[in-house]
Scaffold this motif. Structure first.
Motif, PDB file in Angstrom:
ATOM      1  N   PRO A  76     -10.468 -74.644  -8.929  1.00 21.91           N
ATOM      2  CA  PRO A  76     -10.426 -73.182  -9.011  1.00 21.91           C
ATOM      3  C   PRO A  76      -9.712 -72.720 -10.279  1.00 21.91           C
ATOM      4  CG  PRO A  76      -8.637 -73.949  -7.637  1.00 21.91           C
ATOM      5  CD  PRO A  76      -9.442 -75.179  -8.028  1.00 21.91           C
ATOM      6  N   ASP A  77      -9.832 -71.444 -10.561  1.00 21.25           N
ATOM      7  CA  ASP A  77      -9.035 -70.817 -11.609  1.00 21.25           C
ATOM      8  C   ASP A  77      -7.719 -70.394 -10.955  1.00 21.25           C
ATOM      9  OD1 ASP A  77     -11.214 -71.134 -13.268  1.00 21.25           O
ATOM     10  OD2 ASP A  77     -11.874 -69.054 -13.109  1.00 21.25           O
ATOM     11  N   LEU A  78      -6.612 -70.685 -11.630  1.00 24.86           N
ATOM     12  CA  LEU A  78      -5.286 -70.408 -11.079  1.00 24.86           C
ATOM     13  C   LEU A  78      -4.470 -69.562 -12.044  1.00 24.86           C
ATOM     14  CD1 LEU A  78      -4.461 -74.097 -10.079  1.00 24.86           C
ATOM     15  CD2 LEU A  78      -5.204 -72.298  -8.520  1.00 24.86           C
ATOM     16  N   TRP A  79      -3.759 -68.573 -11.489  1.00 26.09           N
ATOM     17  CA  TRP A  79      -2.772 -67.805 -12.225  1.00 26.09           C
ATOM     18  C   TRP A  79      -1.520 -67.792 -11.366  1.00 26.09           C
ATOM     19  CZ3 TRP A  79      -7.709 -66.182 -11.218  1.00 26.09           C
ATOM     20  CH2 TRP A  79      -8.548 -65.960 -12.313  1.00 26.09           C
ATOM     21  N   PHE A  80      -0.363 -67.943 -11.984  1.00 30.26           N
ATOM     22  CA  PHE A  80       0.860 -67.840 -11.194  1.00 30.26           C
ATOM     23  C   PHE A  80       2.022 -67.438 -12.081  1.00 30.26           C
ATOM     24  CE2 PHE A  80       1.580 -72.004 -12.893  1.00 30.26           C
ATOM     25  CZ  PHE A  80       2.942 -72.252 -12.813  1.00 30.26           C
ATOM     26  N   GLY A  81       3.049 -66.959 -11.426  1.00 31.89           N
ATOM     27  CA  GLY A  81       4.273 -66.557 -12.107  1.00 31.89           C
ATOM     28  C   GLY A  81       5.354 -66.346 -11.076  1.00 31.89           C
ATOM     29  N   TRP A  82       6.378 -65.600 -11.435  1.00 26.70           N
ATOM     30  CA  TRP A  82       7.499 -65.386 -10.535  1.00 26.70           C
ATOM     31  C   TRP A  82       7.034 -64.664  -9.275  1.00 26.70           C
ATOM     32  CZ3 TRP A  82      10.454 -62.682  -7.388  1.00 26.70           C
ATOM     33  CH2 TRP A  82      11.748 -63.129  -7.136  1.00 26.70           C
ATOM     34  N   GLY A  83       7.028 -65.378  -8.145  1.00 24.48           N
ATOM     35  CA  GLY A  83       6.736 -64.781  -6.847  1.00 24.48           C
ATOM     36  C   GLY A  83       5.267 -64.558  -6.515  1.00 24.48           C
TER      37      GLY A  83
END
Length: 114
Positions: A76-83
């Motif tokens: 999959p395409d993933l995006w993440f960051g703080w929280g």
């Protein structure tokens, strides 16, 4: 959800048609909280946002998703960051959705509910 989570993703080389909107809605009932969006580039795709208490929890979740994706051969395409983490799933070869997309979503739901 558990039925799909117990299945294995099948690699797609583009030799099948993408799910119709009716098929998408049937499978959408089998996963938890995923949205179906459509755009001109990727066609229909699944997308879901996840919330966490801090950056480390987001990163740990995304790492688990990466392990599942690699073992299933479906990425999959993933995006993440703080929280937060956001995941987009679709089958690139058919520019749309197939059963394997929902299988991956169910497997991700399983780890997000732990």
């Amino acid at each position: 959800m558990s039925d799909l989570a117990n299945k294995k993703c099948v690699p797609c080389e583009g030799n099948i048609p993408p799910f119709s909107i009716d098929e998408i809605h049937q499978y959408l009932k089998k996963v938890d909280g995923w949205e179906v969006l459509e755009d001109k580039i990727d066609g229909f795709h699944l997308i879901k946002s996840f919330k966490f208490d801090n950056f480390l929890e987001s990163q740990e979740f995304v790492n688990k998703v990466g392990e599942i994706a690699e073992s299933e051969g479906h990425h999959p395409d993933l995006w993440f960051g703080w929280g937060y983490a956001r995941i987009k799933i679709f089958t690139h070869a058919i520019k749309g959705l197939a059963e394997s997309d929902f299988i991956l979503a169910a497997k991700i739901d399983k780890i997000s509910n732990v």
